[in-house]
Design a protein around this motif. Structure first.
Motif, PDB file in Angstrom:
ATOM      1  N   ARG A  13       0.841  -1.199   0.000  1.00 26.68           N
ATOM      2  CA  ARG A  13       0.000   0.000   0.000  1.00 26.68           C
ATOM      3  C   ARG A  13       0.876   1.249   0.000  1.00 26.68           C
ATOM      4  O   ARG A  13       1.917   1.284   0.668  1.00 26.68           O
ATOM      5  CB  ARG A  13      -0.909   0.027   1.225  1.00 26.68           C
ATOM      6  CG  ARG A  13      -1.984  -1.046   1.258  1.00 26.68           C
ATOM      7  CD  ARG A  13      -2.881  -0.829   2.464  1.00 26.68           C
ATOM      8  NE  ARG A  13      -3.920  -1.851   2.568  1.00 26.68           N
ATOM      9  CZ  ARG A  13      -4.891  -1.847   3.479  1.00 26.68           C
ATOM     10  NH1 ARG A  13      -4.930  -0.850   4.374  1.00 26.68           N
ATOM     11  NH2 ARG A  13      -5.789  -2.800   3.516  1.00 26.68           N
ATOM     12  N   ASP A  14       0.445   2.277  -0.734  1.00 20.10           N
ATOM     13  CA  ASP A  14       1.198   3.529  -0.712  1.00 20.10           C
ATOM     14  C   ASP A  14       0.348   4.726  -0.325  1.00 20.10           C
ATOM     15  O   ASP A  14       0.786   5.858  -0.445  1.00 20.10           O
ATOM     16  CB  ASP A  14       1.926   3.780  -2.038  1.00 20.10           C
ATOM     17  CG  ASP A  14       1.030   3.608  -3.250  1.00 20.10           C
ATOM     18  OD1 ASP A  14      -0.177   3.395  -3.066  1.00 20.10           O
ATOM     19  OD2 ASP A  14       1.541   3.686  -4.375  1.00 20.10           O
ATOM     20  N   ILE A  15      -0.882   4.481   0.144  1.00 20.97           N
ATOM     21  CA  ILE A  15      -1.655   5.521   0.817  1.00 20.97           C
ATOM     22  C   ILE A  15      -2.349   4.896   2.020  1.00 20.97           C
ATOM     23  O   ILE A  15      -2.570   3.680   2.080  1.00 20.97           O
ATOM     24  CB  ILE A  15      -2.715   6.198  -0.094  1.00 20.97           C
ATOM     25  CG1 ILE A  15      -3.800   5.199  -0.515  1.00 20.97           C
ATOM     26  CG2 ILE A  15      -2.072   6.855  -1.296  1.00 20.97           C
ATOM     27  CD1 ILE A  15      -5.012   5.857  -1.158  1.00 20.97           C
ATOM     28  N   ASP A  16      -2.676   5.727   2.990  1.00 19.80           N
ATOM     29  CA  ASP A  16      -3.468   5.271   4.125  1.00 19.80           C
ATOM     30  C   ASP A  16      -4.932   5.202   3.708  1.00 19.80           C
ATOM     31  O   ASP A  16      -5.333   5.717   2.656  1.00 19.80           O
ATOM     32  CB  ASP A  16      -3.306   6.236   5.297  1.00 19.80           C
ATOM     33  CG  ASP A  16      -1.876   6.298   5.802  1.00 19.80           C
ATOM     34  OD1 ASP A  16      -1.194   5.249   5.779  1.00 19.80           O
ATOM     35  OD2 ASP A  16      -1.446   7.399   6.212  1.00 19.80           O
ATOM     36  N   LEU A  17      -5.738   4.578   4.550  1.00 22.58           N
ATOM     37  CA  LEU A  17      -7.173   4.556   4.278  1.00 22.58           C
ATOM     38  C   LEU A  17      -7.689   5.985   4.169  1.00 22.58           C
ATOM     39  O   LEU A  17      -7.474   6.798   5.072  1.00 22.58           O
ATOM     40  CB  LEU A  17      -7.917   3.819   5.386  1.00 22.58           C
ATOM     41  CG  LEU A  17      -7.739   2.294   5.421  1.00 22.58           C
ATOM     42  CD1 LEU A  17      -8.297   1.734   6.712  1.00 22.58           C
ATOM     43  CD2 LEU A  17      -8.440   1.655   4.212  1.00 22.58           C
ATOM     44  N   PRO A  18      -8.354   6.336   3.061  1.00 21.36           N
ATOM     45  CA  PRO A  18      -8.800   7.726   2.895  1.00 21.36           C
ATOM     46  C   PRO A  18     -10.019   8.048   3.744  1.00 21.36           C
ATOM     47  O   PRO A  18     -10.791   7.159   4.099  1.00 21.36           O
ATOM     48  CB  PRO A  18      -9.141   7.789   1.399  1.00 21.36           C
ATOM     49  CG  PRO A  18      -9.530   6.392   1.036  1.00 21.36           C
ATOM     50  CD  PRO A  18      -8.681   5.493   1.893  1.00 21.36           C
ATOM     51  N   ASP A  19     -10.189   9.338   4.051  1.00 20.77           N
ATOM     52  CA  ASP A  19     -11.375   9.753   4.795  1.00 20.77           C
ATOM     53  C   ASP A  19     -12.515  10.161   3.876  1.00 20.77           C
ATOM     54  O   ASP A  19     -13.604  10.477   4.334  1.00 20.77           O
ATOM     55  CB  ASP A  19     -11.031  10.895   5.760  1.00 20.77           C
ATOM     56  CG  ASP A  19     -10.446  12.112   5.050  1.00 20.77           C
ATOM     57  OD1 ASP A  19     -10.431  12.139   3.798  1.00 20.77           O
ATOM     58  OD2 ASP A  19      -9.993  13.044   5.747  1.00 20.77           O
ATOM     59  N   TRP A  20     -12.256  10.152   2.551  1.00 24.55           N
ATOM     60  CA  TRP A  20     -13.283  10.555   1.597  1.00 24.55           C
ATOM     61  C   TRP A  20     -13.952   9.368   0.903  1.00 24.55           C
ATOM     62  O   TRP A  20     -14.798   9.546   0.025  1.00 24.55           O
ATOM     63  CB  TRP A  20     -12.675  11.485   0.539  1.00 24.55           C
ATOM     64  CG  TRP A  20     -11.311  11.085   0.053  1.00 24.55           C
ATOM     65  CD1 TRP A  20     -10.110  11.552   0.506  1.00 24.55           C
ATOM     66  CD2 TRP A  20     -10.998  10.141  -0.977  1.00 24.55           C
ATOM     67  NE1 TRP A  20      -9.074  10.955  -0.168  1.00 24.55           N
ATOM     68  CE2 TRP A  20      -9.592  10.090  -1.093  1.00 24.55           C
ATOM     69  CE3 TRP A  20     -11.774   9.341  -1.821  1.00 24.55           C
ATOM     70  CZ2 TRP A  20      -8.942   9.257  -2.000  1.00 24.55           C
ATOM     71  CZ3 TRP A  20     -11.133   8.513  -2.730  1.00 24.55           C
ATOM     72  CH2 TRP A  20      -9.738   8.468  -2.822  1.00 24.55           C
ATOM     73  N   CYS A  21     -13.581   8.162   1.310  1.00 25.88           N
ATOM     74  CA  CYS A  21     -14.107   6.978   0.642  1.00 25.88           C
ATOM     75  C   CYS A  21     -13.943   5.782   1.567  1.00 25.88           C
ATOM     76  O   CYS A  21     -12.904   5.635   2.221  1.00 25.88           O
ATOM     77  CB  CYS A  21     -13.337   6.751  -0.664  1.00 25.88           C
ATOM     78  SG  CYS A  21     -13.715   5.225  -1.546  1.00 25.88           S
ATOM     79  N   GLN A  22     -14.954   4.938   1.646  1.00 27.05           N
ATOM     80  CA  GLN A  22     -14.812   3.690   2.372  1.00 27.05           C
ATOM     81  C   GLN A  22     -14.183   2.650   1.450  1.00 27.05           C
ATOM     82  O   GLN A  22     -14.579   2.536   0.283  1.00 27.05           O
ATOM     83  CB  GLN A  22     -16.169   3.183   2.871  1.00 27.05           C
ATOM     84  CG  GLN A  22     -16.083   1.877   3.648  1.00 27.05           C
ATOM     85  CD  GLN A  22     -17.440   1.334   4.051  1.00 27.05           C
ATOM     86  OE1 GLN A  22     -18.474   1.943   3.763  1.00 27.05           O
ATOM     87  NE2 GLN A  22     -17.455   0.180   4.704  1.00 27.05           N
TER      88      GLN A  22
END
Length: 363
Positions: free
Chosen positions: A50-59
């Protein structure tokens, strides 16, 4: 509106060139009020890279690559107003498409979102019994991230009710100018994974250019090239995560875009790299393809090469001053005309127009 989006991966760009496109477009749609759930299978070691954390704009829902898990996540399509099946998910794509359509509500907008239209269309032409042929008549529309009129006409001829390109673009919050990084110092940088549809063009536009330019330094990023013979002035560094793309683009004097053969032949298919590089203010050299002038102006905002000799010739005369001017001009252009906010505005208009037509038809 609630959107269920079944794609390859939002969390990882590892062997997943569509990640930047998904992230930029879906984040912009979320900013317009869409409630998005992205479903991605745990395949190809993407979750370990993974190269991003879980986003806050999308589940994000990561599901196991098993038939039971596939059935579980496709049942949740019934919760959405807009149901999207993307191309190239990477696990049981045909079954996923059929189950998504079976579970979508009758009043939901159903979309096949093709992130590799030339490859998909080639497969459809070769396989008359491919399930997507039948599905096209059930889907409300096909959206693509490139292709222009050739792709639109081809999909409509195969039975799609409509086909509309939503092109790649720039997310200025993730791709922007940064300070150079000595790790990426070079005269020319190229970033791309090893794929059969790209390898011959990499040999021509990058490795041949390096052979013709023994006094220039070439930086090569991307997976799968470890056993590839390369000239001594090429430095291959393997996979480069999206967190390092800005540095990779900003440090060399110029960066190179090489389209896959099918994309170049079809035209009107700018890769995400085109906008990533321009967003970083990089001087971009691209292989020649029809439609480039719709996005960047040749010789002023981008340099265009017909073959490896052209690339070598460009490098021979390219000064740092001219490279900087081209990069600055490209950055101004993409910020003005080619951001994901603008692409999301178009997508939003398409979705709302369809819903309006559906309501009118029901009255």
């Amino acid at each position: 509106m609630k959107m269920a989006f079944y794609g390859s991966s939002l969390l990882s760009s590892y062997w997943n060139g569509a990640a930047t496109y998904y992230r930029g477009l879906l984040k912009a749609l979320a900013g317009r009020g869409y409630e998005i759930t992205f479903y991605e299978p745990d395949v190809y070691d993407r979750q370990q890279n993974r190269d991003i954390d879980l986003p806050d704009w999308c589940q994000v829902v990561v599901y196991e690559a098993t038939p039971m898990s596939l059935m579980e996540v496709t049942r949740r399509a019934a919760e959405a107003d807009i149901v999207v099946k993307a191309s190239g998910v990477g696990y049981e794509d045909e079954a996923l498409l059929l189950e998504v359509l079976r579970n979508a509500r009758p009043d939901a907008l159903t979309i096949f979102w093709d992130v590799d239209a030339p490859a998909t269309l080639s497969q459809l032409r070769a396989e008359p019994d491919h399930p997507l042929h039948r599905a096209l008549r059930k889907l409300d529309m096909v959206l693509t991230y490139g292709g222009g009129d050739p792709v639109v006409y081809a999909y409509r001829a195969m039975g799609a009710k409509d086909c509309i390109p939503i092109y790649n673009a720039l997310d200025p919050e993730t791709h922007f100018p940064v300070e150079p990084n000595e790790r990426f110092r070079a005269d020319l940088g190229f970033l791309g994974n090893r794929l059969p549809d790209r390898e011959a063009r990499v040999e021509e536009f990058f490795l041949k250019a390096a052979s013709l330019s023994p006094n220039q330094n070439f930086l090569f990023g991307g997976s799968g090239w470890g056993d590839k013979p390369m000239p001594p002035n090429v430095n291959w560094i393997g996979h480069v995560g999206t967190r390092d793309h800005n540095s990779f683009n900003c440090t060399p004097k110029a960066v190179l875009n090489i389209s896959r053969e099918s994309m170049a032949s079809n035209g009107f298919s700018p890769a995400t790299r085109v906008f990533e590089a321009a967003g970083a203010g990089a001087c971009l050299i691209t292989d020649e393809w029809i439609g480039i002038d719709l996005f960047l102006k040749p010789n002023e905002e981008v340099l265009v090469a017909r073959d490896g000799k052209d690339v070598a010739d460009i490098l021979q005369t390219l000064t740092q001053e001219r490279a900087r001017a081209i990069g600055e001009a490209a950055l101004r252009r993409v910020l003005a005309e080619h951001t994901y906010e603008q692409r999301a505005k178009l997508a939003d208009e398409i979705f709302r127009s369809f819903n309006k037509r559906s309501v009118e038809a029901a009255e």
